[in-house]
Write a protein that holds these residues in place. Structure first.
Motif, PDB file in Angstrom:
ATOM      1  N   SER A 128      -0.548  23.518   4.483  1.00 24.78           N
ATOM      2  CA  SER A 128      -1.492  22.396   4.432  1.00 24.78           C
ATOM      3  C   SER A 128      -2.741  22.695   5.257  1.00 24.78           C
ATOM      4  CB  SER A 128      -0.823  21.112   4.946  1.00 24.78           C
ATOM      5  OG  SER A 128       0.198  20.693   4.075  1.00 24.78           O
ATOM      6  N   TYR A 129      -2.531  23.329   6.425  1.00 25.86           N
ATOM      7  CA  TYR A 129      -3.674  23.641   7.286  1.00 25.86           C
ATOM      8  C   TYR A 129      -4.526  24.764   6.706  1.00 25.86           C
ATOM      9  CZ  TYR A 129      -1.409  20.657  10.714  1.00 25.86           C
ATOM     10  OH  TYR A 129      -0.855  19.582  11.345  1.00 25.86           O
ATOM     11  N   ALA A 130      -3.865  25.742   6.071  1.00 22.47           N
ATOM     12  CA  ALA A 130      -4.617  26.825   5.421  1.00 22.47           C
ATOM     13  C   ALA A 130      -5.462  26.263   4.285  1.00 22.47           C
ATOM     14  CB  ALA A 130      -3.660  27.888   4.891  1.00 22.47           C
ATOM     15  N   SER A 131      -4.874  25.356   3.510  1.00 20.10           N
ATOM     16  CA  SER A 131      -5.609  24.714   2.423  1.00 20.10           C
ATOM     17  C   SER A 131      -6.783  23.918   2.980  1.00 20.10           C
ATOM     18  CB  SER A 131      -4.671  23.795   1.632  1.00 20.10           C
ATOM     19  OG  SER A 131      -5.335  23.189   0.562  1.00 20.10           O
ATOM     20  N   GLY A 132      -6.546  23.230   4.099  1.00 23.48           N
ATOM     21  CA  GLY A 132      -7.621  22.469   4.740  1.00 23.48           C
ATOM     22  C   GLY A 132      -8.763  23.352   5.187  1.00 23.48           C
ATOM     23  N   PHE A 133      -8.429  24.508   5.763  1.00 22.57           N
ATOM     24  CA  PHE A 133      -9.475  25.445   6.211  1.00 22.57           C
ATOM     25  C   PHE A 133     -10.274  25.967   5.030  1.00 22.57           C
ATOM     26  CE2 PHE A 133     -10.670  29.938   6.971  1.00 22.57           C
ATOM     27  CZ  PHE A 133     -11.652  29.718   7.925  1.00 22.57           C
ATOM     28  N   ILE A 134      -9.584  26.316   3.948  1.00 23.08           N
ATOM     29  CA  ILE A 134     -10.269  26.849   2.766  1.00 23.08           C
ATOM     30  C   ILE A 134     -11.280  25.844   2.218  1.00 23.08           C
ATOM     31  CG2 ILE A 134      -9.943  27.510   0.342  1.00 23.08           C
ATOM     32  CD1 ILE A 134      -7.193  28.664   1.225  1.00 23.08           C
ATOM     33  N   PHE A 135     -10.841  24.604   2.025  1.00 23.95           N
ATOM     34  CA  PHE A 135     -11.708  23.602   1.412  1.00 23.95           C
ATOM     35  C   PHE A 135     -12.733  23.010   2.390  1.00 23.95           C
ATOM     36  CE2 PHE A 135      -8.155  23.592  -1.640  1.00 23.95           C
ATOM     37  CZ  PHE A 135      -8.876  23.803  -2.805  1.00 23.95           C
ATOM     38  N   SER A 136     -12.581  23.309   3.674  1.00 24.47           N
ATOM     39  CA  SER A 136     -13.604  22.859   4.636  1.00 24.47           C
ATOM     40  C   SER A 136     -14.930  23.574   4.394  1.00 24.47           C
ATOM     41  CB  SER A 136     -13.137  23.090   6.078  1.00 24.47           C
ATOM     42  OG  SER A 136     -13.092  24.473   6.389  1.00 24.47           O
ATOM     43  N   GLY A 137     -14.885  24.680   3.646  1.00 27.59           N
ATOM     44  CA  GLY A 137     -16.115  25.392   3.305  1.00 27.59           C
ATOM     45  C   GLY A 137     -17.098  24.500   2.563  1.00 27.59           C
ATOM     46  N   ASN A 291     -25.006   6.026   6.297  1.00 26.27           N
ATOM     47  CA  ASN A 291     -24.423   7.263   6.830  1.00 26.27           C
ATOM     48  C   ASN A 291     -22.895   7.173   6.876  1.00 26.27           C
ATOM     49  OD1 ASN A 291     -26.902   8.478   7.156  1.00 26.27           O
ATOM     50  ND2 ASN A 291     -27.086   7.988   9.326  1.00 26.27           N
ATOM     51  N   LEU A 292     -22.388   5.991   7.221  1.00 23.73           N
ATOM     52  CA  LEU A 292     -20.930   5.806   7.213  1.00 23.73           C
ATOM     53  C   LEU A 292     -20.400   5.928   5.794  1.00 23.73           C
ATOM     54  CD1 LEU A 292     -18.254   5.057   8.541  1.00 23.73           C
ATOM     55  CD2 LEU A 292     -18.865   2.630   8.248  1.00 23.73           C
ATOM     56  N   SER A 293     -21.125   5.350   4.833  1.00 23.49           N
ATOM     57  CA  SER A 293     -20.709   5.416   3.438  1.00 23.49           C
ATOM     58  C   SER A 293     -20.613   6.850   2.946  1.00 23.49           C
ATOM     59  CB  SER A 293     -21.697   4.631   2.572  1.00 23.49           C
ATOM     60  OG  SER A 293     -21.409   4.797   1.191  1.00 23.49           O
ATOM     61  N   ILE A 294     -21.650   7.642   3.201  1.00 23.52           N
ATOM     62  CA  ILE A 294     -21.652   9.020   2.705  1.00 23.52           C
ATOM     63  C   ILE A 294     -20.660   9.884   3.477  1.00 23.52           C
ATOM     64  CG2 ILE A 294     -23.530   9.904   4.166  1.00 23.52           C
ATOM     65  CD1 ILE A 294     -23.009  10.633   0.405  1.00 23.52           C
ATOM     66  N   PHE A 295     -20.426   9.549   4.752  1.00 22.51           N
ATOM     67  CA  PHE A 295     -19.411  10.260   5.541  1.00 22.51           C
ATOM     68  C   PHE A 295     -18.024  10.038   4.939  1.00 22.51           C
ATOM     69  CE2 PHE A 295     -16.117  10.273   8.791  1.00 22.51           C
ATOM     70  CZ  PHE A 295     -16.311  11.505   9.407  1.00 22.51           C
ATOM     71  N   LEU A 296     -17.699   8.784   4.620  1.00 25.77           N
ATOM     72  CA  LEU A 296     -16.393   8.471   4.042  1.00 25.77           C
ATOM     73  C   LEU A 296     -16.218   9.136   2.676  1.00 25.77           C
ATOM     74  CD1 LEU A 296     -16.042   4.663   4.912  1.00 25.77           C
ATOM     75  CD2 LEU A 296     -14.844   6.590   5.975  1.00 25.77           C
ATOM     76  N   MET A 297     -17.311   9.191   1.900  1.00 27.60           N
ATOM     77  CA  MET A 297     -17.221   9.842   0.592  1.00 27.60           C
ATOM     78  C   MET A 297     -16.984  11.340   0.770  1.00 27.60           C
ATOM     79  SD  MET A 297     -17.059   9.534  -2.636  1.00 27.60           S
ATOM     80  CE  MET A 297     -17.588   7.850  -2.943  1.00 27.60           C
ATOM     81  N   GLY A 298     -17.651  11.951   1.745  1.00 26.15           N
ATOM     82  CA  GLY A 298     -17.423  13.367   2.013  1.00 26.15           C
ATOM     83  C   GLY A 298     -16.001  13.630   2.473  1.00 26.15           C
ATOM     84  N   PHE A 299     -15.529  12.799   3.400  1.00 31.48           N
ATOM     85  CA  PHE A 299     -14.159  12.917   3.903  1.00 31.48           C
ATOM     86  C   PHE A 299     -13.167  12.807   2.749  1.00 31.48           C
ATOM     87  CE2 PHE A 299     -10.161  11.603   5.622  1.00 31.48           C
ATOM     88  CZ  PHE A 299     -10.093  12.108   6.913  1.00 31.48           C
ATOM     89  N   GLY A 300     -13.376  11.791   1.908  1.00 36.10           N
ATOM     90  CA  GLY A 300     -12.450  11.560   0.808  1.00 36.10           C
ATOM     91  C   GLY A 300     -12.516  12.612  -0.278  1.00 36.10           C
ATOM     92  N   THR A 301     -13.706  13.169  -0.505  1.00 33.37           N
ATOM     93  CA  THR A 301     -13.869  14.160  -1.576  1.00 33.37           C
ATOM     94  C   THR A 301     -13.079  15.429  -1.289  1.00 33.37           C
ATOM     95  OG1 THR A 301     -16.044  13.327  -2.232  1.00 33.37           O
ATOM     96  CG2 THR A 301     -15.528  15.599  -2.813  1.00 33.37           C
ATOM     97  N   THR A 302     -13.303  16.035  -0.125  1.00 33.58           N
ATOM     98  CA  THR A 302     -12.580  17.275   0.190  1.00 33.58           C
ATOM     99  C   THR A 302     -11.142  16.993   0.588  1.00 33.58           C
ATOM    100  OG1 THR A 302     -13.433  17.209   2.456  1.00 33.58           O
ATOM    101  CG2 THR A 302     -14.650  18.539   0.851  1.00 33.58           C
ATOM    102  N   GLY A 303     -10.915  15.824   1.230  1.00 33.80           N
ATOM    103  CA  GLY A 303      -9.543  15.462   1.552  1.00 33.80           C
ATOM    104  C   GLY A 303      -8.705  15.341   0.299  1.00 33.80           C
ATOM    105  N   ASN A 304      -9.281  14.732  -0.730  1.00 36.37           N
ATOM    106  CA  ASN A 304      -8.587  14.592  -1.999  1.00 36.37           C
ATOM    107  C   ASN A 304      -8.372  15.944  -2.676  1.00 36.37           C
ATOM    108  OD1 ASN A 304      -9.104  13.881  -5.276  1.00 36.37           O
ATOM    109  ND2 ASN A 304      -7.587  12.642  -4.212  1.00 36.37           N
ATOM    110  N   LEU A 305      -9.373  16.823  -2.585  1.00 38.31           N
ATOM    111  CA  LEU A 305      -9.227  18.170  -3.157  1.00 38.31           C
ATOM    112  C   LEU A 305      -8.067  18.915  -2.506  1.00 38.31           C
ATOM    113  CD1 LEU A 305     -12.879  19.555  -3.479  1.00 38.31           C
ATOM    114  CD2 LEU A 305     -11.208  19.369  -5.323  1.00 38.31           C
TER     115      LEU A 305
END
Length: 381
Positions: A128-137, A291-305
């Motif tokens: 899970s952490y390796a996947s997180g690091f990869i998609f953090s790009g 800024n909070l809105s776009i932050f949450l969308m960014g968090f959710g986008t890669t988190g979901n990926l």
């Protein structure tokens, strides 16, 4: 092993962080500089999304002739060349569109391959952490784009050169550190047929709804802030960087959520965060809330990926992981491309409030369709 992971990180950095999301910063710059019309600038954004669709389809054919590592290297090179090609803006607009389309094909291949190239080599407890690091790009690419690209507003041509140079560096690193471990598939080798299970079908529906729901934020955000809300380019670029901050943290923290609460619960939380992001954008024009809105969308986008990739691995198994990833990317790409045209058409007929409303409803439905999937499906989490 670390450098192989780093190259996979660069794959998402270049594919989505720069080639896809980095261009969002350039849209208002290209329009205001007179380089492109509003329609042309958005069409170049859509070209990448159309390429995504063909990239997933092309990958299955390429796998029979080339190693996965070879496909990744060529994809890095195509993205780099596409930036240099866009520098030649005296050529017909079709030239830039075709190269952006090819960049989309290459980006799709990199997004599909980024996890399979190394995830199976990582121990289960660290996956899970390796996947997180990869998609953090993706997030890191967005942050860099948000803070760096606005400085090219007075000389937009140099932005293409800069991005092309970054792409070439990534290509060279892939040549050095991506040793061939996944040779071409032997057509005589018999393997279990790929069948879409009920739970994987539900995951695909959720992926499709996520593709629709995140579009207004990730296609129009900087242009919306600059030309509709009249914020400065620097403020809009910095706001877009919050998407990157969210995207970078979303990959890591979603992995922690998955470890702590399980994949299904983590997925539900992440998708609901994206829905809340749309609600905020609907009702506020204050930069702090935006800024909070776009932050949450960014968090959710890669988190979901990140979570979707791991869920697909558990549902379909290691043997069919590449095929499953390819199908996820294809489904995402098709609906992303189709609804990009829909939302672009809607710009002249509907308000941003209505577009954020539609995206919020789509994201809430993405949460609902996964409710029937039992937690036991992901027994290792």
């Amino acid at each position: 092993m670390f450098m192989r992971l780093f190259v996979c990180f660069l794959a998402t950095f270049m594919a989505n962080g720069v080639a896809r999301f980095g261009y969002v910063v350039l849209i208002p710059l290209l329009i205001l500089s007179g380089k492109l019309t509003e329609n042309q600038s958005i069409q170049l954004a859509i070209a990448v999304m159309v390429g995504y669709v063909f990239g997933s389809a092309a990958l299955s054919s390429l796998q029979k002739r080339m190693s996965l590592e070879g496909i990744a290297k060529i994809s890095f090179l195509v993205i780099a060349l596409s930036f240099f090609a866009c520098y030649l803006d005296r050529l017909p607009f079709a030239w830039a569109w075709i190269w952006r389309f090819l960049a989309g094909v290459a980006a799709s291949c990199l997004m599909v391959l980024s996890a399979p190239l190394c995830l199976s080599l990582v121990k289960e407890q660290h996956r899970s952490y390796a996947s997180g690091f990869i998609f953090s790009g993706i997030g890191v690419g967005v942050v860099c784009s948000g803070f760096i690209l606005p400085h090219f507003a007075s000389d937009i041509d140099m932005a293409w050169i800069f991005l092309g140079a970054v792409g070439l560096v990534a290509f060279l690193l892939s040549c050095v550190f991506l040793k061939t471990l996944h040779p071409p598939k032997n057509s005589t080798h018999k393997e279990a047929p790929f069948k879409i299970s009920t739970f994987f079908a539900l995951l695909l529906v959720s992926v499709v709804l996520n593709a629709i729901g995140y579009l207004p934020h990730t296609l129009f955000w900087v242009d919306y802030l600059v030309r509709s809300l009249h914020f400065s380019k620097a403020v809009a670029g910095a706001s877009w960087a919050f998407f990157g901050f969210g995207a970078a943290s979303g990959t890591i923290l979603s992995a922690t959520l998955a470890k702590t609460l399980g994949l299904k619960n983590a997925s539900s939380i992440v998708i609901l965060m994206k829905s809340i992001s749309c609600v905020i954008a609907m009702y506020s024009t204050d930069i702090t809330w935006l800024n909070l809105s776009i932050f949450l969308m960014g968090f959710g986008t890669t988190g979901n990926l990140t979570i979707t990739s791991t869920m697909a691995y558990h549902i379909m198994g290691r043997e069919h992981f590449v095929q499953a990833s390819s199908l996820v990317t294809l489904a995402f790409g098709i609906f992303q491309a189709v609804f990009s045209f829909v939302f672009t058409w809607a710009l002249g007929h509907f308000s941003f409030y209505e577009m954020f409303l539609v995206s919020g409803v789509a994201l809430f439905l993405a949460f609902v369709v996964l409710l029937p999937v039992p937690k036991s499906t992901f027994k290792n989490n």
